[in-house]
Design an enzyme around this catalytic site. Sequence first.
Site, PDB file in Angstrom:
ATOM      1  N   GLY A  58       0.778  -1.239  -0.008  1.00 29.70           N
ATOM      2  CA  GLY A  58       0.093   0.018  -0.017  1.00 29.70           C
ATOM      3  C   GLY A  58       0.681   1.336   0.083  1.00 29.70           C
ATOM      4  O   GLY A  58       2.023   1.347  -0.402  1.00 29.70           O
ATOM      5  N   GLU A  59       0.399   2.407   0.263  1.00 26.67           N
ATOM      6  CA  GLU A  59       0.921   3.468   0.748  1.00 26.67           C
ATOM      7  C   GLU A  59       1.282   4.414  -0.721  1.00 26.67           C
ATOM      8  O   GLU A  59       2.185   5.141  -0.725  1.00 26.67           O
ATOM      9  CB  GLU A  59       2.192   3.777   1.674  1.00 26.67           C
ATOM     10  CG  GLU A  59       3.457   2.790   1.549  1.00 26.67           C
ATOM     11  CD  GLU A  59       4.366   2.729   2.623  1.00 26.67           C
ATOM     12  OE1 GLU A  59       5.602   2.800   2.135  1.00 26.67           O
ATOM     13  OE2 GLU A  59       3.803   2.582   3.672  1.00 26.67           O
TER      14      GLU A  59
END
Length: 339
Positions: free
Chosen positions: A306-307
């Site tokens: 993610g991120e």
Amino acid sequence: MTDSLFPLARLDGIVGLAAHLPIADAAAADAARARQNSLTKPPGSLGRLEELAIFMAAWRGTDRPAIKTAQALVFAGNHGVCDQGVNPFPQAVTAQMVANFEAGGAAINQLCRANGAELSVIALDLDTPTQDFTKGAAMSEEDCLAAMNRGAAAVNPLADIVLLGEMGIGNSTIAAALAAANIGGDVADWVGPGTGSDAEGIALKTRVIEAGLSLHAGQSAMQSLATLGGREQAAICGAVLAARAAGIPVMLDGYICTAAVTPLFATDAALLDHCLVAHASAEPGHALLLEAMGKDPVLRFDMRLGEGSGAALALGVLRSALECHNGMATFAEAGVAGG
């Protein structure tokens, strides 16, 4: 209509919106395709790189697109459904990771630096999680619209591409809930380990999502964003719409980011025509989601961080596609026979 689109005033105002937004420039795409076929290589020999260059040409409205400004936006939020024990880590980790982003210590910082993206991290009321969607709506329509408008306002209208990512403890549960609500199928098919849930934790996530879907049954796709979603998912939807209004292509990250836009997809698939998906997440639901949405990811690297990490990495591939497209000689320029 695009000049007056923001701030968004009603969730149901998204219905029919695609007809009033910019579309791909077919003439620019045709010109870029003709250039690809004149370069010093067999036609099609650069595979997906050629497709990416033509995609960028269509959405930037020129046969020689360039990426001068790549903007990476990471939205962070906290979720009331974590009260149900769906995540092995406390929600305090969200703010701690935001601080890590701001200090330059996360994977996304390194990947943005390596691939030339300007990173902004937008924390969305982390001290006030959304409500537990098993007991009521996660957000009111007003709160959902506020988050969408914050996402829209974060988009740089001068960017050549916008990369979208997220951070939020518990948001793999939100992703599975939105996917199940807007794509359909068995909830269990959408639920994965997230940040490390074991088999018992995955089963708990499934039961919690089933309870939420039962409570909020019969709602529209955009209503599901408010009742089941989080602020970061709403902000991602707002950023996608703002980028489209400005004619800017978007690179979505992985499973959570792709699931965040399922309310837009279920409302009108054309709202995502300007979106690429960066990578196929190792989260099991992502493959099903990509198939349902008809999106072919740029990368398949077994990532699930993610991120925005996959989006930043895929930016390097996109830059490479445009370097070949713009920098290679044509057969005529090189004096090579066969062009």
